[in-house]
Write an enzyme that holds these catalytic residues in place. Structure first.
Site, short mmCIF file in Angstrom:
data_model
loop_
_atom_site.label_atom_id
_atom_site.label_comp_id
_atom_site.label_asym_id
_atom_site.label_seq_id
_atom_site.Cartn_x
_atom_site.Cartn_y
_atom_site.Cartn_z
N LEU A 155 1.06 5.30 1.97
CA LEU A 155 0.54 6.18 3.00
C LEU A 155 0.31 7.58 2.45
O LEU A 155 1.05 8.07 1.60
CB LEU A 155 1.52 6.27 4.17
CG LEU A 155 1.69 5.03 5.02
CD1 LEU A 155 2.62 5.33 6.19
CD2 LEU A 155 0.36 4.50 5.53
N GLY A 205 0.83 -1.19 0.00
CA GLY A 205 0.00 0.00 0.00
C GLY A 205 0.86 1.24 0.00
O GLY A 205 2.08 1.18 -0.11
N GLU A 225 -10.46 4.56 15.19
CA GLU A 225 -10.39 4.67 13.73
C GLU A 225 -11.74 5.01 13.10
O GLU A 225 -11.85 5.06 11.88
CB GLU A 225 -9.85 3.36 13.13
CG GLU A 225 -8.52 2.91 13.69
CD GLU A 225 -7.34 3.82 13.36
OE1 GLU A 225 -7.55 4.96 12.91
OE2 GLU A 225 -6.21 3.38 13.55
#
Length: 131
Positions: free
Chosen positions: A40, A38, A77
């Site tokens: 960021l 991935g 989150e």
């Protein structure tokens, strides 16, 4: 009877030295040097978000948490199962450690954070924050 536990990969403020690391004070450390695929992005709010990118590696840490710890992280989150407007979505991804691959929960960009485009070139939140 032992309590069920879950693996969680963290890459931002939940990492050692991060503003929310205290959430994992009682969690079992599996690996402090792990990574997942991935990239960021800096949200501009003092924390990062992970977006899919099969060509890049995000640095992070892998923990084993209890259901109570997982619920606390979900709240931090802003994740609610089945809700379409989550800040983060919790998904299962492959996490790579020095001991091998593990499947773990990873919090990725939900609908609220899908428009963050400030890429963190280091792909490591701790290194980025030190700059």
């Amino acid at each position: 009877m032992s309590e069920q536990t879950y693996l969680v990969f963290v890459y931002g403020t939940l990492r050692k030295g991060g503003a929310n690391a205290h959430y994992l004070n009682e969690a079992k450390v599996i690996s402090l040097t792990s990574w997942a695929l991935g990239e960021l992005h800096d949200t501009g709010y003092g924390y990062p978000v992970l977006k899919d990118n099969p060509e890049r590696k995000v640095s992070g840490e892998l923990y084993e948490v209890t259901i109570d710890e997982l619920v606390q992280i979900d709240q931090l989150e802003d994740y609610v199962s089945g809700r379409k407007s989550n800040e983060y979505d919790r998904v299962v991804r492959t996490v790579y450690t020095e001991e091998g691959e593990r499947e773990a929960f990873v919090y990725i960009a939900g609908k609220q954070l899908s428009d963050c485009y400030n890429t963190i070139e280091e792909n490591d939140w701790i290194l980025y924050r030190k700059c």
